[in-house]
Design a protein around this motif. Structure first.
Motif, PDB file in Angstrom:
ATOM      1  N   LEU A 108       0.829  -1.206   0.000  1.00 20.46           N
ATOM      2  CA  LEU A 108       0.000   0.000   0.000  1.00 20.46           C
ATOM      3  C   LEU A 108       0.865   1.259   0.000  1.00 20.46           C
ATOM      4  O   LEU A 108       0.609   2.202  -0.751  1.00 20.46           O
ATOM      5  N   SER A 109       1.905   1.268   0.807  1.00 24.03           N
ATOM      6  CA  SER A 109       2.803   2.427   0.864  1.00 24.03           C
ATOM      7  C   SER A 109       3.465   2.672  -0.484  1.00 24.03           C
ATOM      8  O   SER A 109       3.588   3.815  -0.930  1.00 24.03           O
ATOM      9  N   GLN A 110       3.878   1.604  -1.153  1.00 22.06           N
ATOM     10  CA  GLN A 110       4.527   1.735  -2.452  1.00 22.06           C
ATOM     11  C   GLN A 110       3.563   2.307  -3.487  1.00 22.06           C
ATOM     12  O   GLN A 110       3.919   3.192  -4.263  1.00 22.06           O
ATOM     13  N   VAL A 111       2.337   1.822  -3.514  1.00 17.54           N
ATOM     14  CA  VAL A 111       1.330   2.318  -4.461  1.00 17.54           C
ATOM     15  C   VAL A 111       1.083   3.810  -4.231  1.00 17.54           C
ATOM     16  O   VAL A 111       1.024   4.594  -5.182  1.00 17.54           O
ATOM     17  N   LEU A 112       0.941   4.201  -2.974  1.00 16.00           N
ATOM     18  CA  LEU A 112       0.703   5.616  -2.669  1.00 16.00           C
ATOM     19  C   LEU A 112       1.891   6.478  -3.092  1.00 16.00           C
ATOM     20  O   LEU A 112       1.719   7.559  -3.647  1.00 16.00           O
ATOM     21  N   GLN A 113       3.094   5.992  -2.817  1.00 17.85           N
ATOM     22  CA  GLN A 113       4.293   6.741  -3.183  1.00 17.85           C
ATOM     23  C   GLN A 113       4.404   6.873  -4.693  1.00 17.85           C
ATOM     24  O   GLN A 113       4.712   7.951  -5.214  1.00 17.85           O
ATOM     25  N   GLU A 114       4.135   5.795  -5.428  1.00 15.95           N
ATOM     26  CA  GLU A 114       4.189   5.833  -6.889  1.00 15.95           C
ATOM     27  C   GLU A 114       3.139   6.788  -7.458  1.00 15.95           C
ATOM     28  O   GLU A 114       3.344   7.374  -8.520  1.00 15.95           O
ATOM     29  N   ALA A 115       2.040   6.952  -6.749  1.00 14.74           N
ATOM     30  CA  ALA A 115       0.982   7.873  -7.183  1.00 14.74           C
ATOM     31  C   ALA A 115       1.301   9.317  -6.798  1.00 14.74           C
ATOM     32  O   ALA A 115       0.523  10.226  -7.089  1.00 14.74           O
ATOM     33  N   GLY A 116       2.429   9.535  -6.135  1.00 12.89           N
ATOM     34  CA  GLY A 116       2.831  10.881  -5.749  1.00 12.89           C
ATOM     35  C   GLY A 116       2.147  11.397  -4.502  1.00 12.89           C
ATOM     36  O   GLY A 116       2.139  12.599  -4.246  1.00 12.89           O
ATOM     37  N   LEU A 117       1.554  10.489  -3.713  1.00 15.73           N
ATOM     38  CA  LEU A 117       0.865  10.899  -2.482  1.00 15.73           C
ATOM     39  C   LEU A 117       1.831  10.852  -1.304  1.00 15.73           C
ATOM     40  O   LEU A 117       2.569   9.883  -1.128  1.00 15.73           O
ATOM     41  N   ASP A 118       1.818  11.894  -0.526  1.00  9.94           N
ATOM     42  CA  ASP A 118       2.681  12.017   0.648  1.00  9.94           C
ATOM     43  C   ASP A 118       1.911  11.529   1.872  1.00  9.94           C
ATOM     44  O   ASP A 118       1.067  12.249   2.398  1.00  9.94           O
ATOM     45  N   ALA A 119       2.171  10.298   2.303  1.00  9.28           N
ATOM     46  CA  ALA A 119       1.439   9.721   3.435  1.00  9.28           C
ATOM     47  C   ALA A 119       2.330   9.630   4.663  1.00  9.28           C
ATOM     48  O   ALA A 119       3.514   9.329   4.564  1.00  9.28           O
ATOM     49  N   ARG A 120       1.738   9.907   5.812  1.00  7.21           N
ATOM     50  CA  ARG A 120       2.411   9.731   7.101  1.00  7.21           C
ATOM     51  C   ARG A 120       1.714   8.599   7.832  1.00  7.21           C
ATOM     52  O   ARG A 120       0.495   8.496   7.793  1.00  7.21           O
ATOM     53  N   THR A 121       2.479   7.786   8.505  1.00  5.77           N
ATOM     54  CA  THR A 121       1.935   6.582   9.109  1.00  5.77           C
ATOM     55  C   THR A 121       1.782   6.724  10.612  1.00  5.77           C
ATOM     56  O   THR A 121       2.661   7.246  11.292  1.00  5.77           O
ATOM     57  N   MET A 122       0.638   6.242  11.097  1.00  5.68           N
ATOM     58  CA  MET A 122       0.386   6.122  12.530  1.00  5.68           C
ATOM     59  C   MET A 122      -0.025   4.673  12.770  1.00  5.68           C
ATOM     60  O   MET A 122      -1.016   4.218  12.199  1.00  5.68           O
ATOM     61  N   SER A 123       0.751   3.957  13.555  1.00  9.37           N
ATOM     62  CA  SER A 123       0.516   2.525  13.737  1.00  9.37           C
ATOM     63  C   SER A 123      -0.048   2.202  15.108  1.00  9.37           C
ATOM     64  O   SER A 123       0.306   2.845  16.093  1.00  9.37           O
ATOM     65  N   THR A 124      -0.900   1.195  15.124  1.00  4.73           N
ATOM     66  CA  THR A 124      -1.371   0.583  16.362  1.00  4.73           C
ATOM     67  C   THR A 124      -1.209  -0.919  16.178  1.00  4.73           C
ATOM     68  O   THR A 124      -0.969  -1.384  15.060  1.00  4.73           O
ATOM     69  N   PRO A 125      -1.354  -1.707  17.223  1.00  3.48           N
ATOM     70  CA  PRO A 125      -1.266  -3.155  17.038  1.00  3.48           C
ATOM     71  C   PRO A 125      -2.324  -3.701  16.070  1.00  3.48           C
ATOM     72  O   PRO A 125      -2.097  -4.694  15.402  1.00  3.48           O
ATOM     73  N   GLU A 126      -3.464  -3.018  15.958  1.00  2.00           N
ATOM     74  CA  GLU A 126      -4.559  -3.498  15.117  1.00  2.00           C
ATOM     75  C   GLU A 126      -4.610  -2.873  13.729  1.00  2.00           C
ATOM     76  O   GLU A 126      -5.291  -3.388  12.849  1.00  2.00           O
ATOM     77  N   SER A 127      -3.947  -1.734  13.523  1.00  5.15           N
ATOM     78  CA  SER A 127      -4.108  -1.044  12.246  1.00  5.15           C
ATOM     79  C   SER A 127      -2.905  -0.181  11.895  1.00  5.15           C
ATOM     80  O   SER A 127      -2.093   0.167  12.747  1.00  5.15           O
ATOM     81  N   GLU A 128      -2.837   0.139  10.598  1.00  8.27           N
ATOM     82  CA  GLU A 128      -1.915   1.154  10.079  1.00  8.27           C
ATOM     83  C   GLU A 128      -2.824   2.266   9.566  1.00  8.27           C
ATOM     84  O   GLU A 128      -3.777   2.011   8.821  1.00  8.27           O
ATOM     85  N   ASN A 129      -2.577   3.485   9.984  1.00 11.62           N
ATOM     86  CA  ASN A 129      -3.370   4.631   9.548  1.00 11.62           C
ATOM     87  C   ASN A 129      -2.454   5.542   8.752  1.00 11.62           C
ATOM     88  O   ASN A 129      -1.445   6.014   9.263  1.00 11.62           O
ATOM     89  N   LEU A 130      -2.805   5.760   7.498  1.00  5.32           N
ATOM     90  CA  LEU A 130      -2.006   6.604   6.617  1.00  5.32           C
ATOM     91  C   LEU A 130      -2.680   7.963   6.512  1.00  5.32           C
ATOM     92  O   LEU A 130      -3.801   8.073   5.995  1.00  5.32           O
ATOM     93  N   LEU A 131      -2.025   8.980   7.010  1.00  2.00           N
ATOM     94  CA  LEU A 131      -2.553  10.346   7.003  1.00  2.00           C
ATOM     95  C   LEU A 131      -2.003  11.062   5.782  1.00  2.00           C
ATOM     96  O   LEU A 131      -0.791  11.059   5.548  1.00  2.00           O
ATOM     97  N   MET A 132      -2.928  11.644   4.989  1.00  2.00           N
ATOM     98  CA  MET A 132      -2.532  12.302   3.748  1.00  2.00           C
ATOM     99  C   MET A 132      -3.254  13.627   3.585  1.00  2.00           C
ATOM    100  O   MET A 132      -4.390  13.751   4.003  1.00  2.00           O
ATOM    101  N   PRO A 133      -2.585  14.603   2.957  1.00  2.00           N
ATOM    102  CA  PRO A 133      -3.286  15.839   2.643  1.00  2.00           C
ATOM    103  C   PRO A 133      -4.403  15.544   1.650  1.00  2.00           C
ATOM    104  O   PRO A 133      -4.232  14.728   0.739  1.00  2.00           O
ATOM    105  N   LYS A 134      -5.523  16.190   1.834  1.00  2.00           N
ATOM    106  CA  LYS A 134      -6.672  15.990   0.940  1.00  2.00           C
ATOM    107  C   LYS A 134      -6.457  16.765  -0.350  1.00  2.00           C
ATOM    108  O   LYS A 134      -5.995  17.879  -0.325  1.00  2.00           O
ATOM    109  N   GLY A 135      -6.832  16.141  -1.448  1.00  3.32           N
ATOM    110  CA  GLY A 135      -6.769  16.837  -2.740  1.00  3.32           C
ATOM    111  C   GLY A 135      -5.530  16.696  -3.438  1.00  3.32           C
ATOM    112  O   GLY A 135      -4.638  16.532  -3.836  1.00  3.32           O
TER     113      GLY A 135
END
Length: 116
Positions: A89-116
């Motif tokens: 997922l991170s690779q796909v977002l990066q290839e699409a030019g999206l700047d994502a920041r990650t927040m992890s928990t034991p149950e999930s990965e949350n990717l925070l991205m600027p809208k638009g």
């Protein structure tokens, strides 16, 4: 889902108008909340935009609007699948030019991205 905002403040304290009351309210907010602090004491709180209607923020709190989060649920996945799914997922977002920041928990990965 609701748009997110990033609230950032340097060394929050009780002396400013509103003090730390907004932080206590953010931590009890029922929706998505993520809090981090750097070693140079910059505090960032990621929370739903509707939170802003519930509090009066001190003037020294910077508000960054128009963020979204993409949640990858890891429950039920084996460890290698968890790592592989997130890496893909991170690779796909990066290839699409999206700047994502990650927040992890034991149950999930949350990717925070600027809208638009």
């Amino acid at each position: 889902t609701e748009d997110l905002v990033v609230l950032a403040v340097k060394s929050p304290g009780k002396s400013a108008r509103g003090g730390s009351e907004w932080l206590h309210r953010a931590l009890s907010y029922r929706e998505f909340v993520c809090l981090s602090r750097t070693d140079d004491r910059l505090l960032s709180v990621v929370v739903g935009e509707s939170f802003l209607k519930q509090v009066e923020l001190p003037k020294d709190v910077e508000v960054q609007r128009d963020w979204i989060a993409l949640r990858l649920d890891k429950t039920g996945l084996e460890q290698t699948a968890k790592l592989g799914a997130f890496a893909s997922l991170s690779q796909v977002l990066q290839e699409a030019g999206l700047d994502a920041r990650t927040m992890s928990t034991p149950e999930s990965e949350n990717l925070l991205m600027p809208k638009g």
